[in-house]
Design an enzyme around this catalytic site. Structure first.
Site, mmCIF file in Angstrom:
data_model
loop_
_atom_site.group_PDB
_atom_site.id
_atom_site.type_symbol
_atom_site.label_atom_id
_atom_site.label_comp_id
_atom_site.label_asym_id
_atom_site.label_seq_id
_atom_site.Cartn_x
_atom_site.Cartn_y
_atom_site.Cartn_z
ATOM 1 C CG ASP A 192 -2.314 0.595 0.865
ATOM 2 O OD1 ASP A 192 -2.318 1.765 0.435
ATOM 3 O OD2 ASP A 192 -3.340 -0.072 1.009
ATOM 4 C CG HIS A 208 -4.374 2.260 -2.049
ATOM 5 N ND1 HIS A 208 -4.360 3.176 -1.020
ATOM 6 C CD2 HIS A 208 -5.687 2.034 -2.324
ATOM 7 C CE1 HIS A 208 -5.609 3.499 -0.684
ATOM 8 N NE2 HIS A 208 -6.433 2.825 -1.475
ATOM 9 C CB THR A 245 -3.286 -1.856 10.555
ATOM 10 O OG1 THR A 245 -2.432 -1.842 9.392
ATOM 11 C CG2 THR A 245 -3.867 -3.234 10.740
ATOM 12 C CD GLU A 262 -10.070 3.767 -0.865
ATOM 13 O OE1 GLU A 262 -10.937 4.215 -0.093
ATOM 14 O OE2 GLU A 262 -8.963 3.356 -0.460
#
Ligand code: ACM
Length: 633
Positions: A193, A264, A486, A343
């Site tokens: 990411d 990402h 997270t 995204e």
């Protein structure tokens, strides 16, 4: 009305709904069929443990290790038990009649038989472990019963993001153990990411030498109150990743790796800037973002969100990704390779002369079609290697790749649309309590999270098969998954806190038939036993608030409030004087009786403290007798 129903509710509760649960209802997820028998199987150290083949013996060892840790003695392992001998028998005889992953357990006074093969036998052992109560003296007794069980869905998953915060292999294994205990069979490992690339790729060493480290992280919730100026690093070597795959496979869990594209991608671009549409541009950092180090050049992101710097759809990028995927495929034997797809802002693609020219050449009418072109090329490559792609529901935009499976996360719409197009679907809608990075209560005592509100009851209430689908389309719903991002979760203990008890709710909606779901039985009878086990074994979890506690405001002049511990062995403390409750407050041992004068109110505050000192959030219930500053309901 509220008052009458409240007292009626208390009467029902005291009429036995809180009675000690029968051993047959201890199991999570609830089995398909549980029939009580007569008598008890007394487990003592004269009991033998019989298994005749290598697989059975491996499972017998697992069960024996559990018996040692919970009952304090080991059973003698034998190949077969004699007729009159008291035995736990693991067998695959008759397993050919069971469906995939299915098992049977039959408990009589002298036989505890587990039937199944492969995952089925493993799950029989997991259920058997749950049936064994904690030691009482030197014997453990289990009521006679017959269980027949099989899963509702073939895909029962959970995603863990190790990019935003890295977790060591030791924690990943502990987490996999937890999934296995609850018959969750897919571990979706989010490995790349913007904030870190976490898998060694031998052909591209900078992915980890550069891409696995960010110079700092924002402090607190986005946009943050500063930057911690502490490098955050970590990656898995290929040997470690293979070790995780092996460990999971021994527990009948498939590891699905996720390599995010085309968005990402900041960590990969920090390592290899030519993967960007604009290699010469600095990494986009908002003016309000507190940043560690230079803002010039390409960097691994230090804050959270969605960033414009995404993969350029060039031949160089495709060869890079194909080379990366070659190594990924060699490590992970899973059918699915997760390619992300969520995204991906189109800003840079719109600004890029290269992207606009490519769209013209390929006859793509907009950037969504460019994204679809990107995903379809990757799908073709992965299909050519004998694997399938799975991606977040944005892969529907601009046209779905021919063989893709869709993970529906932005509500259910993507999953419904994909099923209507005859594509397999995994339901994981954030709106239905399956984003387990969200808050579990609205108390200010909750730790920092990304936001949202997803109590375990919400996930429990969710049925992954949308009503909008007809019977043919429903077949495309292959399963359900919970996601744990997270951004705001660093230590393993916080991962456990966020995951539990919500993973147990997931397990039940993924495994049990809808007709067997029962929130009251789950919350009041079974969950307290399971949470007590976590408490004992050092696994962190969110401590539920007292069972039976009315929420918000209740009205009346005299209150009689009966509560029950949400964790077996825990204590409830309360105050009505406005102070925050703690272990120095009044312990709950019988119904709380409160008289409130006319026109006044009292605030009942509670806290639950478990045997190992874990605490629930503090609750507040307003007991009002026509108080003017409280709205009548
Ligand atoms: C996602 O939550 N961005 C899939």
């Amino acid at each position: 009305m509220k008052k009458i129903s409240f007292f009626l509710c208390l009467a029902l509760l005291s009429a036995g709904a809180f009675a000690q649960s029968a051993a047959t209802s201890r199991i999570i997820p609830m089995p398909v069929s549980v029939k009580p028998g007569s008598g008890q199987f007394i487990l003592d150290n004269a009991t033998v443990l019989a298994a005749s083949d290598a697989e059975g013996m491996r499972m017998a060892d697992l069960l024996n290790a559990y018996i040692v840790s919970h009952a304090g003695f080991a059973l003698r392992e034998v190949k077969s038990a004699t007729a009159g001998q008291k035995a736990i028998v693991l067998t695959k005889e008759g397993a050919e009649q069971l469906s995939a992953e299915g098992y049977r357990i039959k408990i009589t006074a002298n036989r505890f038989t587990l039937t199944g093969k492969g995952a089925g036998l493993f799950y029989a052992v997991q259920s058997a472990m749950q049936l064994l109560p904690e030691k009482s003296g030197s014997v453990v007794s289990v009521p006679a019963t017959e269980i027949s069980d099989q899963p509702r869905f073939s895909y029962r998953g959970t995603m863990l993001d190790v990019s935003r915060h890295f977790q060591p292999v030791s924690f990943i294994k502990k987490y996999i153990d937890l999934l296995a205990a609850y018959k969750i069979n897919t571990f979706h490992w989010h490995l790349t990411d913007d904030q870190g690339w976490r898998l060694e790729i031998k052909k591209y060493p900078k992915l980890t030498s550069v891409g696995s480290t960010r110079a700092g992280t924002i402090i607190g919730h986005y946009p943050g109150t500063g930057n911690d100026l502490m490098p955050h690093s970590g990656f898995y070597t290929q040997e470690q990743a293979k070790e995780v795959v092996r460990y999971a496979a021994e527990r009948f869990i498939t590891v699905v790796p996720e390599i995010e594209m085309p968005g990402h991608a900041s960590a990969a671009i920090a390592a290899y800037p030519e993967l960007s549409c604009f290699p010469e541009r600095d990494t986009p950092v908002g003016p309000k973002t507190a940043w560690a180090g230079s803002r010039k050049g390409k960097h691994v992101q230090q804050t959270f969100g969605v960033f414009d710097d995404v993969f350029v759809p060039s031949e160089n990028t495709f060869s890079f990704l194909q080379n990366v995927l070659d190594e990924v495929i060699a490590i992970f034997p899973s059918k699915y390779i997760h390619i992300g797809g969520d995204e991906c802002p189109k800003t840079y693609w719109k600004e890029s002369a290269f992207c606009q020219q490519l769209m013209k050449e390929k006859g793509l009418k907009d950037e969504h079609e460019l994204q679809s072109y990107f995903i379809q090329r990757i799908e073709k490559y992965i299909n050519g290697k004998g694997r399938s792609i799975i991606g977040w529901d944005e892969i529907l935009e601009g046209g779905l790749a021919p063989n893709a499976t869709v993970m529906s996360w932005r509500g259910e719409a993507g999953g419904i649309e994909a099923a209507k197009q005859n594509h397999d679907v995994i339901m994981t809608p954030g709106s239905q309590g399956l984003y387990i990075d969200h808050k579990q209560s609205n108390s200010p005592d909750e730790p920092v999270t990304i936001g949202g509100f997803a109590p375990y009851t919400k996930a429990y209430s969710y049925d992954p098969v949308p009503k909008e689908l007809n019977d043919d389309q429903k077949k495309y719903i292959k399963g359900v998954q919970a996601n744990l991002w997270t951004e705001y979760i660093e230590p393993g203990s916080k991962i456990e806190y966020q995951a539990l008890p919500r993973l147990l709710a997931l397990s039940e909606i993924a495994w049990s038939p809808v007709a067997r779901k029962d929130l009251k039985n789950f919350s009041e009878d079974r969950l307290p036993l399971h949470l007590a086990r976590f408490d004992k074994s050092g696994i962190s979890y969110w401590v539920p608030t007292p069972v039976g506690l009315p929420e918000g405001t209740i009205h009346g002049d005299a209150f009689n409030i009966e509560l029950k511990q949400p964790v077996k062995g825990s204590k409830i403390y309360y105050t009505i004087d406005g102070f925050r409750p703690s272990e120095t407050s009044t312990p709950y041992d019988s119904a709380i009786k409160v008289v409130v004068p006319k026109g006044e109110k009292r605030i009942l505050k509670t806290i639950v403290i478990t045997p190992n000192g874990r605490r629930s959030v503090v609750t507040e219930t307003i007991l009002s007798n026509g108080a003017t500053d409280v709205k009548a309901k």
